[in-house]
Motif scaffolding. Structure first.
Motif, PDB file in Angstrom:
ATOM      1  N   ARG A 316      51.768  67.566  89.032  1.00  0.00           N
ATOM      2  CA  ARG A 316      51.290  68.734  88.259  1.00  0.00           C
ATOM      3  C   ARG A 316      51.978  70.001  88.748  1.00  0.00           C
ATOM      4  O   ARG A 316      52.375  70.863  87.977  1.00  0.00           O
ATOM      5  CB  ARG A 316      49.770  68.868  88.401  1.00  0.00           C
ATOM      6  CG  ARG A 316      48.979  68.024  87.423  1.00  0.00           C
ATOM      7  CD  ARG A 316      47.541  68.529  87.311  1.00  0.00           C
ATOM      8  NE  ARG A 316      46.869  68.577  88.584  1.00  0.00           N
ATOM      9  CZ  ARG A 316      46.221  67.549  89.139  1.00  0.00           C
ATOM     10  NH1 ARG A 316      46.178  66.400  88.502  1.00  0.00           N
ATOM     11  NH2 ARG A 316      45.619  67.667  90.301  1.00  0.00           N
ATOM     12  N   ASP A 317      52.119  70.081  90.078  1.00  0.00           N
ATOM     13  CA  ASP A 317      52.747  71.231  90.695  1.00  0.00           C
ATOM     14  C   ASP A 317      54.206  71.347  90.238  1.00  0.00           C
ATOM     15  O   ASP A 317      54.671  72.433  89.866  1.00  0.00           O
ATOM     16  CB  ASP A 317      52.678  71.040  92.224  1.00  0.00           C
ATOM     17  CG  ASP A 317      52.797  72.359  92.930  1.00  0.00           C
ATOM     18  OD1 ASP A 317      52.330  73.352  92.356  1.00  0.00           O
ATOM     19  OD2 ASP A 317      53.362  72.388  94.047  1.00  0.00           O
ATOM     20  N   LEU A 318      54.890  70.201  90.257  1.00  0.00           N
ATOM     21  CA  LEU A 318      56.294  70.184  89.831  1.00  0.00           C
ATOM     22  C   LEU A 318      56.417  70.624  88.374  1.00  0.00           C
ATOM     23  O   LEU A 318      57.264  71.434  88.020  1.00  0.00           O
ATOM     24  CB  LEU A 318      56.863  68.772  89.962  1.00  0.00           C
ATOM     25  CG  LEU A 318      57.305  68.307  91.342  1.00  0.00           C
ATOM     26  CD1 LEU A 318      57.920  66.925  91.247  1.00  0.00           C
ATOM     27  CD2 LEU A 318      58.317  69.280  91.947  1.00  0.00           C
ATOM     28  N   GLU A 319      55.505  70.079  87.528  1.00  0.00           N
ATOM     29  CA  GLU A 319      55.527  70.395  86.106  1.00  0.00           C
ATOM     30  C   GLU A 319      55.283  71.893  85.893  1.00  0.00           C
ATOM     31  O   GLU A 319      55.948  72.547  85.085  1.00  0.00           O
ATOM     32  CB  GLU A 319      54.457  69.545  85.384  1.00  0.00           C
ATOM     33  CG  GLU A 319      54.288  69.783  83.895  1.00  0.00           C
ATOM     34  CD  GLU A 319      55.560  69.517  83.089  1.00  0.00           C
ATOM     35  OE1 GLU A 319      56.488  68.918  83.632  1.00  0.00           O
ATOM     36  OE2 GLU A 319      55.614  69.967  81.918  1.00  0.00           O
ATOM     37  N   VAL A 323      57.777  74.534  84.132  1.00  0.00           N
ATOM     38  CA  VAL A 323      57.403  75.386  83.004  1.00  0.00           C
ATOM     39  C   VAL A 323      57.664  76.854  83.348  1.00  0.00           C
ATOM     40  O   VAL A 323      58.184  77.623  82.536  1.00  0.00           O
ATOM     41  CB  VAL A 323      55.918  75.152  82.618  1.00  0.00           C
ATOM     42  CG1 VAL A 323      55.438  76.161  81.597  1.00  0.00           C
ATOM     43  CG2 VAL A 323      55.731  73.743  82.078  1.00  0.00           C
ATOM     44  N   MET A 324      57.318  77.222  84.593  1.00  0.00           N
ATOM     45  CA  MET A 324      57.519  78.610  85.011  1.00  0.00           C
ATOM     46  C   MET A 324      58.998  78.980  84.977  1.00  0.00           C
ATOM     47  O   MET A 324      59.368  80.057  84.497  1.00  0.00           O
ATOM     48  CB  MET A 324      57.002  78.819  86.451  1.00  0.00           C
ATOM     49  CG  MET A 324      55.504  78.746  86.581  1.00  0.00           C
ATOM     50  SD  MET A 324      54.669  80.062  85.714  1.00  0.00           S
ATOM     51  CE  MET A 324      54.948  81.397  86.846  1.00  0.00           C
ATOM     52  N   MET A 325      59.840  78.066  85.498  1.00  0.00           N
ATOM     53  CA  MET A 325      61.274  78.347  85.530  1.00  0.00           C
ATOM     54  C   MET A 325      61.832  78.427  84.125  1.00  0.00           C
ATOM     55  O   MET A 325      62.655  79.283  83.816  1.00  0.00           O
ATOM     56  CB  MET A 325      62.015  77.266  86.336  1.00  0.00           C
ATOM     57  CG  MET A 325      62.017  77.599  87.822  1.00  0.00           C
ATOM     58  SD  MET A 325      62.403  76.188  88.821  1.00  0.00           S
ATOM     59  CE  MET A 325      64.119  75.985  88.461  1.00  0.00           C
ATOM     60  N   GLU A 326      61.332  77.541  83.248  1.00  0.00           N
ATOM     61  CA  GLU A 326      61.795  77.528  81.865  1.00  0.00           C
ATOM     62  C   GLU A 326      61.436  78.850  81.185  1.00  0.00           C
ATOM     63  O   GLU A 326      62.263  79.454  80.514  1.00  0.00           O
ATOM     64  CB  GLU A 326      61.145  76.356  81.139  1.00  0.00           C
ATOM     65  CG  GLU A 326      61.974  75.842  79.980  1.00  0.00           C
ATOM     66  CD  GLU A 326      61.335  74.608  79.378  1.00  0.00           C
ATOM     67  OE1 GLU A 326      61.594  73.517  79.900  1.00  0.00           O
ATOM     68  OE2 GLU A 326      60.547  74.758  78.421  1.00  0.00           O
TER      69      GLU A 326
END
Ligand SMILES: Nc1nc2c(ncn2[C@@H]2O[C@H](COP(=O)(O)OP(=O)(O)OP(=O)(O)O)[C@@H](O)[C@H]2O)c(=O)[nH]1
Ligand SMILES: [Mg+2]
Length: 373
Positions: A316-319, A323-326
């Motif tokens: 979840r953290d990775l996802e 999303v944040m980077m995107e």
């Protein structure tokens, strides 16, 4: 970035139930229904406690908090309440029981328990009362002299009403009456750190160590479902299953009626409700089976559950980071695009201005045919 196997000490997910805690340390558990104020209570003495700000359950794992009360260093244990928003009573019991088993095996005994109750709750059958029933079964009678029953949320109810409710809790055997007759103490958590300190100091003054009923029961070889607390959860599952079966029978009749009337819309609706109900019935049966574990089985299952939970949290953290980077990248592209558009607009305006200026100079130089009247 921390991988899924790394973990901060004391958040309850560790393989060790009590990192940095030994048999000589003073350990006090804080229990009570979701949202009663357990984490808030602990946060008066410890920086590591995290109180919630919504109606949903906040503390979902047993967690240990090093705390300083007066000049004493102690450990406060935050526990998830039964009636958790996301987890069944079976899940919560498995977690609490596993933690208590491990501490028992590590020779760490509780010095006492703070049992919190919202002063506005006194409905029999409500979640507060279910929690109280679970607490009684978990705790048993031997340690009750080291239990403080404390009411929170005094500011939410008019004083006279709150005092009346407190009396009701004290006087009714099915509420606190029986616990009090076996030595539990009633105090109020109505004044922040001051009243919280009095509660802890009361327990410290007892200078005792207690063993809870569930710890004795499981150490003697009983399965979780055979303990008093496990039986309480099983009885609830039993009641729920009975209710589900009745609902299923009723739905079958409704379906027959809808088929007879050729009412296709109702048939679809009933089908969906039946599927939902069947899933609930399966979950209840699964929960019942998950109570059929002894100390070791529970430990092994909890280790793999915790590992899975940690991996899911890591994913979840990775996802979340992806999303944040995107969105950051999208924002940057958008800003660059806007800047480019602004530059183009500026250039276009400049060009228009220059064209107009050239035209003006041309007009001045060659004013055109002069018409003489
Ligand atoms: N008015 C009032 N609010 C309180 C009191 N204690 C806690 N709260 C508030 O109630 C909410 C829930 O408090 P928590 O400490 O997170 O409750 P909890 O028992 O840890 O809840 P879970 O972790 O979900 O089991 C928070 O918004 C607190 O600020 C109190 O004595 N009076
Ligand atoms: Mg909490």
């Amino acid at each position: 970035m921390a991988g899924p196997t790394e973990n901060a000490a004391g958040d309850g997910l560790d393989a060790s139930p009590m990192p940095n805690v030994g048999p000589d340390d003073i350990v006090i558990a804080v229990m009570g229904v979701t949202g009663v104020g357990k984490s808030t209570f602990i946060a008066h003495f410890s920086k590591t406690a995290k109180a919630g700000d919504g109606l949903e359950s906040c503390t979902s794992n047993v967690s240990i908090h090093p705390a300083r009360v007066g000049n004493r260093d102690i450990f406060l244990i935050d526990t998830p309440g039964f009636d958790d928003t996301y987890r069944s009573d079976t899940d919560v019991l498995r977690e609490v029981a596993d933690w208590l088993n491990q501490s028992f095996q590590a020779n760490i005994q509780l010095a006492g328990i703070v049992y919190l109750h919202r002063i506005q709750d006194n409905r029999v059958g409500g979640s507060s009362m279910k929690n109280l029933r679970m607490f009684k079964q978990l705790c048993g009678e031997n340690g009750l002299s080291c239990v403080v029953l404390a009411t929170t949320m005094w500011s939410m109810v008019p004083r006279d009403q709150a005092e009346q409710r407190e009396q009701e809790l004290i006087n009714k055997p099915e509420f606190w009456g029986r616990l009090i007759s076996k030595g539990s103490q009633v105090l109020r958590q109505d004044n922040g750190v001051e009243s919280a300190t009095k509660i802890i100091e009361y327990i410290l003054s007892k200078q005792k160590r207690i063993t809870l009923k569930i710890q004795e029961e499981m150490a003697s070889g009983k399965a979780l479902g055979e303990t008093s607390a496990g039986q309480e959860v099983e009885a609830d599952i039993e009641r729920l299953t009975k209710k589900h079966k009745e609902e299923m029978t009723w739905l079958k009749q409704e379906m027959q009626e809808a088929i007879r009337k050729k009412d296709y819309e109702s048939q679809q609706e009933i089908k969906a409700i039946r599927a939902e109900l069947a899933a609930k019935m399966n979950k209840a049966q699964e929960d019942r089976q998950r109570l059929e574990v002894n100390i070791e089985e529970l430990r092994q299952q909890r280790i793999s559950e915790v590992q899975k939970e940690r991996e899911q949290a890591y994913q979840r953290d990775l996802e979340h980071q992806r999303v944040m980077m995107e969105s950051k990248a999208n924002l940057a592209t958008l800003q660059a695009k806007k800047e480019l558009e602004a530059q183009l607009l500026e250039a276009r305006l400049k060009q228009q201005y220059a064209d107009a200026e050239i035209q003006r100079l041309r007009d001045e130089k060659d004013p055109g045919p002069c018409i003489v009247m």
